[in-house]
Write a protein that holds these residues in place. Structure first.
Motif, mmCIF file in Angstrom:
data_model
loop_
_atom_site.group_PDB
_atom_site.id
_atom_site.type_symbol
_atom_site.label_atom_id
_atom_site.label_comp_id
_atom_site.label_asym_id
_atom_site.label_seq_id
_atom_site.Cartn_x
_atom_site.Cartn_y
_atom_site.Cartn_z
ATOM 1 N N GLN A 119 110.984 49.045 16.520
ATOM 2 C CA GLN A 119 111.455 48.032 15.568
ATOM 3 C C GLN A 119 111.850 48.652 14.229
ATOM 4 O O GLN A 119 112.826 48.246 13.611
ATOM 5 C CB GLN A 119 110.397 46.945 15.374
ATOM 6 C CG GLN A 119 110.450 45.946 16.524
ATOM 7 C CD GLN A 119 109.166 45.174 16.734
ATOM 8 O OE1 GLN A 119 108.165 45.438 16.080
ATOM 9 N NE2 GLN A 119 109.180 44.233 17.666
ATOM 10 N N ALA A 120 111.113 49.666 13.801
ATOM 11 C CA ALA A 120 111.404 50.280 12.500
ATOM 12 C C ALA A 120 112.695 51.097 12.527
ATOM 13 O O ALA A 120 113.434 51.094 11.547
ATOM 14 C CB ALA A 120 110.233 51.153 12.074
ATOM 15 N N TYR A 121 112.976 51.804 13.607
ATOM 16 C CA TYR A 121 114.066 52.789 13.566
ATOM 17 C C TYR A 121 115.208 52.577 14.565
ATOM 18 O O TYR A 121 116.278 53.117 14.382
ATOM 19 C CB TYR A 121 113.496 54.203 13.775
ATOM 20 C CG TYR A 121 112.408 54.545 12.790
ATOM 21 C CD1 TYR A 121 112.698 54.722 11.446
ATOM 22 C CD2 TYR A 121 111.080 54.647 13.213
ATOM 23 C CE1 TYR A 121 111.697 55.018 10.533
ATOM 24 C CE2 TYR A 121 110.066 54.942 12.301
ATOM 25 C CZ TYR A 121 110.379 55.123 10.970
ATOM 26 O OH TYR A 121 109.400 55.405 10.076
ATOM 27 N N LEU A 122 114.945 51.878 15.638
ATOM 28 C CA LEU A 122 115.966 51.856 16.700
ATOM 29 C C LEU A 122 116.606 50.491 16.924
ATOM 30 O O LEU A 122 117.762 50.399 17.343
ATOM 31 C CB LEU A 122 115.357 52.339 18.034
ATOM 32 C CG LEU A 122 114.694 53.724 18.001
ATOM 33 C CD1 LEU A 122 114.038 54.037 19.335
ATOM 34 C CD2 LEU A 122 115.733 54.799 17.697
ATOM 35 N N SER A 154 126.946 51.726 14.221
ATOM 36 C CA SER A 154 125.840 52.641 13.936
ATOM 37 C C SER A 154 125.220 53.141 15.233
ATOM 38 O O SER A 154 125.097 52.401 16.209
ATOM 39 C CB SER A 154 124.777 51.921 13.107
ATOM 40 O OG SER A 154 124.222 50.876 13.862
ATOM 41 N N LYS A 155 124.878 54.438 15.214
ATOM 42 C CA LYS A 155 124.204 55.030 16.368
ATOM 43 C C LYS A 155 122.873 55.595 15.909
ATOM 44 O O LYS A 155 122.835 56.350 14.928
ATOM 45 C CB LYS A 155 125.042 56.179 16.930
ATOM 46 C CG LYS A 155 126.192 55.747 17.809
ATOM 47 C CD LYS A 155 126.837 56.949 18.482
ATOM 48 C CE LYS A 155 127.983 56.469 19.372
ATOM 49 N NZ LYS A 155 128.618 57.559 20.108
ATOM 50 N N ALA A 156 121.812 55.205 16.580
ATOM 51 C CA ALA A 156 120.499 55.787 16.279
ATOM 52 C C ALA A 156 120.199 56.842 17.336
ATOM 53 O O ALA A 156 120.255 56.548 18.528
ATOM 54 C CB ALA A 156 119.439 54.699 16.294
ATOM 55 N N ILE A 157 119.911 58.052 16.876
ATOM 56 C CA ILE A 157 119.636 59.143 17.822
ATOM 57 C C ILE A 157 118.147 59.448 17.782
ATOM 58 O O ILE A 157 117.616 59.873 16.741
ATOM 59 C CB ILE A 157 120.438 60.432 17.460
ATOM 60 C CG1 ILE A 157 121.876 60.094 17.026
ATOM 61 C CG2 ILE A 157 120.391 61.433 18.596
ATOM 62 C CD1 ILE A 157 122.766 59.490 18.062
ATOM 63 N N LEU A 158 117.492 59.228 18.897
ATOM 64 C CA LEU A 158 116.063 59.514 19.001
ATOM 65 C C LEU A 158 115.908 60.919 19.576
ATOM 66 O O LEU A 158 116.299 61.174 20.722
ATOM 67 C CB LEU A 158 115.405 58.488 19.937
ATOM 68 C CG LEU A 158 113.940 58.748 20.262
ATOM 69 C CD1 LEU A 158 113.058 58.439 19.056
ATOM 70 C CD2 LEU A 158 113.496 57.906 21.453
ATOM 71 N N VAL A 159 115.369 61.827 18.772
ATOM 72 C CA VAL A 159 115.144 63.192 19.255
ATOM 73 C C VAL A 159 113.661 63.334 19.561
ATOM 74 O O VAL A 159 112.823 62.942 18.751
ATOM 75 C CB VAL A 159 115.562 64.233 18.186
ATOM 76 C CG1 VAL A 159 115.348 65.658 18.703
ATOM 77 C CG2 VAL A 159 117.011 64.031 17.780
ATOM 78 N N THR A 160 113.329 63.847 20.728
ATOM 79 C CA THR A 160 111.917 64.159 20.988
ATOM 80 C C THR A 160 111.817 65.642 21.321
ATOM 81 O O THR A 160 112.637 66.177 22.061
ATOM 82 C CB THR A 160 111.320 63.346 22.156
ATOM 83 O OG1 THR A 160 111.913 63.791 23.371
ATOM 84 C CG2 THR A 160 111.511 61.859 21.997
ATOM 85 N N SER A 161 110.825 66.265 20.739
ATOM 86 C CA SER A 161 110.632 67.703 20.952
ATOM 87 C C SER A 161 109.292 68.097 20.362
ATOM 88 O O SER A 161 108.788 67.420 19.455
ATOM 89 C CB SER A 161 111.763 68.464 20.264
ATOM 90 O OG SER A 161 111.540 69.841 20.352
ATOM 91 N N LEU A 162 108.727 69.183 20.843
ATOM 92 C CA LEU A 162 107.516 69.705 20.213
ATOM 93 C C LEU A 162 107.865 70.325 18.857
ATOM 94 O O LEU A 162 107.015 70.488 17.998
ATOM 95 C CB LEU A 162 106.868 70.758 21.129
ATOM 96 C CG LEU A 162 106.183 70.212 22.388
ATOM 97 C CD1 LEU A 162 105.827 71.339 23.342
ATOM 98 C CD2 LEU A 162 104.937 69.403 22.039
ATOM 99 N N ASP A 163 109.135 70.674 18.701
ATOM 100 C CA ASP A 163 109.642 71.381 17.526
ATOM 101 C C ASP A 163 110.459 70.400 16.671
ATOM 102 O O ASP A 163 111.224 69.604 17.210
ATOM 103 C CB ASP A 163 110.557 72.495 18.072
ATOM 104 C CG ASP A 163 110.942 73.504 17.028
ATOM 105 O OD1 ASP A 163 111.145 73.109 15.877
ATOM 106 O OD2 ASP A 163 111.029 74.695 17.390
ATOM 107 N N SER A 164 110.326 70.502 15.340
ATOM 108 C CA SER A 164 111.105 69.577 14.501
ATOM 109 C C SER A 164 112.488 70.140 14.148
ATOM 110 O O SER A 164 113.333 69.448 13.596
ATOM 111 C CB SER A 164 110.338 69.271 13.207
ATOM 112 O OG SER A 164 110.119 70.493 12.520
#
Ligand code: GDP
Length: 569
Positions: free
Chosen positions: A354-357, A413-423
């Motif tokens: 809800q906050a970001y996507l 608008s496009k929201a890109i959700l990145v998931t990774s152990l590394d920032s």
């Protein structure tokens, strides 16, 4: 009271209010018997049976498959308030929608596991309906689980067999497959789905070793009866040390000729971990499956999604094709059936969503899992991600003009959700799109929920975040995932769409092409057997049937593909 007019009568007619329509028409004719009205009556009388027949076919099941098909298309309109006040059909539509077309059983306490019935509001509706055979199999499995689950009379009886020693005197009412919690979370979810499918095929009851955090991450999937192995199960303390050399290991017993036609062990340990040997792999042979039927307790440790090889066992073939006429939907359906985040994890998911996507016009997930050693972010991985995103037009190109400001003509608008152990990957991407405008004028925003730096499987909060992120990825419209990663496979399967797979970089350089769209949304079995049980010789198991092929991201792996991809590689 309503004044009768042709418009009102047509309204009743369109909303299948038969009695109102008839009274309305008669009253109207009675009041104004003109030629036009007579024509209206005649047309109305002729058309009604036709509309009624069409309506009847779509509301009432003729065959179950057709009913499922019809339901799938009825759901989206179900939340529009019915003008005719037909609340019950609206409720039926909503309920079916909530239950994922009948995949989920009704009647669970909603508050204790909010995600079970609420995730449907966050996900796109699946393009794939479960087969009627899968639905009835799940319902009968639930009955079996109720009858044989922890601490039932049958469970206690069967447990005596383990306690009593090594052989079984008579056949037991209930048989079990015990899944040992082992490996990273993505791996665990894939192996649990594999073990459950094996339970469905062999009429066994699945019991889950709770490990450190299984109960903390997942709601109970079966009604009325827990899937968790009771804490007082007699051999839990051996689970961690079980390996291919354990005396109760099926492969080891075969190797040492301890298994004979007369053997009736009360339990066997199945070692299906990536380091398993030829004898362990005999599990995938028909004759071994016949033998295993007589063993009440099978205890399985695996880090493999072994479903594709179940499709190569002849005795399972017929049942599997009835359960999954669309072969590439196995994990999609079983995953959505089994895996419901607990309220704590659900909180992480919905607050983030809800906050970001939620507000973006489009959501894209990029899952970055790097298996190379050393400290990231690696420039070749970064180059690969950018090349893939630009080539596949997931991200717009950047304008490199010095003080370029793109006119605000296309404010998507496009929201890109990145998931990774590394920032690092997230930081680089968001800097790129901060420092330069897009040529399209689209607004691109990047988000990364966590960067845990390294895998910490033993930590509860770490795994909660991992599960939340897999789920969040599964809510995106398009996915980019890393090769070899079960974390990405889970997200893809739950999403129900084919991801862009980033090829595995070789020699620390960006591969060309950087990525490709997956052949199917199924996970890859990373360590399959290459053995023809009948001919007793090695074969390429990726060439036996058209729906089991080698994976895009691992040439020796196996995965299920749909009919549209039988010829592709
Ligand atoms: P695989 O190793 O990619 O096949 O996936 P697994 O889930 O089996 O194991 C990797 C583990 O590392 C995960 O379960 C997490 O504990 C952690 N991990 C890897 N990538 C991520 C990520 O993007 N986010 C978070 N939160 N954890 C991750």
């Amino acid at each position: 009271m309503l004044k009768q007019s042709p418009t009102i009568c047509i309204f009743f007619f369109l909303h299948q209010q038969t009695i109102h329509w008839f009274t309305c028409t008669c009253n109207y004719i009675n009041k104004q018997a003109t030629l036009t009205n007579m024509k209206f009556l005649a047309a109305s009388l002729l058309a009604f049976p036709l509309v009624f027949t069409v309506w009847f076919i779509f509301r009432h099941p003729i065959t179950t498959d057709r009913a499922e098909f019809a339901q799938a298309r009825v759901f989206p309109s179900a939340n529009i308030q019915s003008v005719s006040g037909d609340i019950s059909s609206q409720e039926i539509g909503m309920t079916q929608h909530k239950l994922l077309g009948g995949l989920l059983a009704p009647g669970f306490d909603e508050k204790s596991c909010l995600s079970r019935y609420h995730s449907v509001s966050y996900r796109k509706m699946s393009r794939y309906m479960p087969s009627s055979h899968l639905l009835s199999k799940l319902r009968s499995y639930e009955d079996l689980h109720r009858q044989c689950g922890p601490h039932t009379k049958s469970y206690n009886e069967t447990l005596k067999q383990i306690k009593a020693g090594n052989t079984v005197a008579s056949s037991t009412e209930c048989n079990y497959i015990v899944w040992i919690s082992f490996s990273g979370l993505g791996n665990r979810m894939l192996t649990l789905a594999s073990a459950f499918l094996y339970a469905l095929l062999t009429n066994r009851v699945l019991l889950v070793d709770r490990g450190k955090d299984m109960a903390d991450l997942f709601c109970e999937p079966f009604p009325d009866m827990s899937w968790l192995l009771p804490l007082d199960f007699p051999i839990t303390n051996q689970f961690e040390s079980f390996n291919q050399n354990s005396p109760s290991c099926y492969g080891k017993m075969l190797k040492n000729n301890i298994i004979t036609k007369e053997s009736k062990p009360s339990f066997l340990y199945l070692h299906l971990v990536h380091d398993y040997q030829d004898h362990d792999k005999m599990f995938f042979c028909d004759q071994d499956q016949t033998f295993l039927k007589r063993v009440p307790w099978l205890i399985m440790k695996t880090n493999n999604y072994f479903v594709p090889s179940l499709f190569l066992i002849l005795s399972f073939e017929k049942e599997l094709s009835k359960l999954f006429p669309e072969k590439e939907t196995v994990f999609h359906h079983l995953g959505r059936y089994l895996f419901h985040p607990t309220n704590q994890v659900w909180g992480l998911i919905i607050r983030y969503y809800q906050a970001y996507l939620a507000k973006a016009d489009e959501r894209i997930g990029i899952q970055v899992r790097v298996f190379d050693t050393g400290k990231g972010p690696f420039p070749y991985v970064m180059d690969q991600i950018v090349a893939c995103a630009l080539n596949s037009k997931l991200l717009p190109k950047l304008s490199m003009k010095e003080s370029g400001i793109t006119p605000l003509r296309n404010q998507r608008s496009k929201a890109i959700l990145v998931t990774s152990l590394d920032s690092g990957y997230y930081e680089n991407l968001s800097n790129m799109y901060w420092e330069h405008p897009t040529v399209t004028g689209e607004v691109i925003s990047f988000f990364q929920p966590s960067h845990e730096e390294y895998q910490q499987t033993e930590k509860k909060n770490h795994n909660r975040k991992a599960w939340a992120e897999m789920f969040l990825l599964s809510l995106t419209d398009v996915l980019v995932t890393s090769s070899w990663s079960t974390f990405g496979y889970v997200a893809q399967g739950l999403a129900g769409s084919k991801a862009w797979i980033l090829y595995k970089p070789e020699n620390r350089s960006a591969p060309n092409p950087p990525c490709r769209i997956a052949m199917s949304m199924e996970p890859c079995f990373h360590a399959p057997p290459f053995y023809d049980c009948k001919a007793k010789k090695g074969i390429d198991t990726g060439l036996v049937v058209p729906h089991v092929r080698h994976c895009e991201d691992m040439s020796w792996g196996l995965k299920l593909v749909g009919a549209d991809n039988h010829l592709q590689q």
